[in-house]
Design a protein around this motif. Structure first.
Motif, short mmCIF file in Angstrom:
data_model
loop_
_atom_site.label_atom_id
_atom_site.label_comp_id
_atom_site.label_asym_id
_atom_site.label_seq_id
_atom_site.Cartn_x
_atom_site.Cartn_y
_atom_site.Cartn_z
N GLY A 72 64.44 -35.23 -69.21
CA GLY A 72 65.11 -35.31 -70.51
C GLY A 72 64.51 -34.36 -71.52
O GLY A 72 63.61 -33.57 -71.22
N LYS A 73 65.03 -34.43 -72.74
CA LYS A 73 64.58 -33.55 -73.82
C LYS A 73 63.33 -34.11 -74.48
O LYS A 73 63.30 -35.27 -74.90
CB LYS A 73 65.71 -33.39 -74.84
CG LYS A 73 66.92 -32.71 -74.24
CD LYS A 73 68.04 -32.61 -75.24
CE LYS A 73 69.26 -32.00 -74.56
NZ LYS A 73 70.47 -32.18 -75.34
N PRO A 74 62.29 -33.28 -74.62
CA PRO A 74 61.00 -33.76 -75.13
C PRO A 74 61.04 -34.36 -76.54
O PRO A 74 60.18 -35.17 -76.87
CB PRO A 74 60.11 -32.51 -75.12
CG PRO A 74 60.84 -31.50 -74.33
CD PRO A 74 62.27 -31.88 -74.26
N ASP A 75 62.01 -33.97 -77.37
CA ASP A 75 62.02 -34.49 -78.73
C ASP A 75 63.03 -35.62 -78.94
O ASP A 75 63.32 -35.99 -80.07
CB ASP A 75 62.21 -33.37 -79.75
CG ASP A 75 63.24 -32.34 -79.33
OD1 ASP A 75 63.59 -32.30 -78.15
OD2 ASP A 75 63.70 -31.58 -80.20
N ASN A 76 63.54 -36.20 -77.87
CA ASN A 76 64.43 -37.36 -77.96
C ASN A 76 63.61 -38.65 -77.92
O ASN A 76 62.45 -38.64 -77.51
CB ASN A 76 65.41 -37.37 -76.78
CG ASN A 76 66.57 -36.42 -76.98
OD1 ASN A 76 66.74 -35.83 -78.04
ND2 ASN A 76 67.38 -36.27 -75.96
#
Length: 158
Positions: A72-76
């Motif tokens: 997934g996206k690291p800043d989610n």
């Protein structure tokens, strides 16, 4: 009459040894599978087939290590998965590659302390495991909301 009794005893004797052989075989097979580890090669193949980018990492805390897989996206916001006993991170691999979840979350599935590649065989009591997992959570915190997901004994650590 005696022949019938003798035949019955022989059948009972055979059934008992068949049962013993099955139990013994089961124990041997379980021991062979008990490490509950997915090799790096199989992990790579799985995520390649699913077309999912992942990070395979081990956080080192000196006296112990915690292995985890991240997608997934690291800043989610984070979904943090904790498996049961026995088990490893791959209990959640289908979630880690789910396209809807990948859009909304950073997902992390760990090998609990003492399991998989996290100091395998050195499982501590649940309090110690919980403290170690908390150390990992603090270390990888991205300052976004985090949801802890556990099953079986992994849910006791929440």
């Amino acid at each position: 009459m005696n022949a019938a009794v003798g035949k019955k005893k022989r059948r009972k004797f055979k059934k008992r040894y068949i049962a013993y052989a099955l139990v013994f075989s089961y124990i041997i097979m379980c021991q062979a599978c008990m490490t509950m580890r997915t090799s790096t090669k199989k992990t790579r193949e799985y995520f390649a087939k699913e077309k999912t980018t992942y990070i395979d990492k081990t956080a080192d805390f000196g006296t112990y290590k915690i292995h985890y897989i991240e997608t997934g996206k690291p800043d989610n916001p984070t979904l943090f998965f904790i498996h049961g006993s026995p088990g490893s991170w791959d209990a959640y691999k289908s979630y880690l590659s789910d396209t809807l979840l990948l859009k909304k979350y950073r997902m992390i599935a760990i090998d609990r302390p003492g399991f998989g590649y996290s100091n395998y065989g050195d499982a501590q009591d649940l309090g110690t495991q919980s403290a170690r997992i908390y150390s990992l959570i603090k270390k990888i915190d991205n300052h976004k909301p985090m949801v802890l997901v556990g099953h079986s004994l992994g849910s006791r650590l929440l």
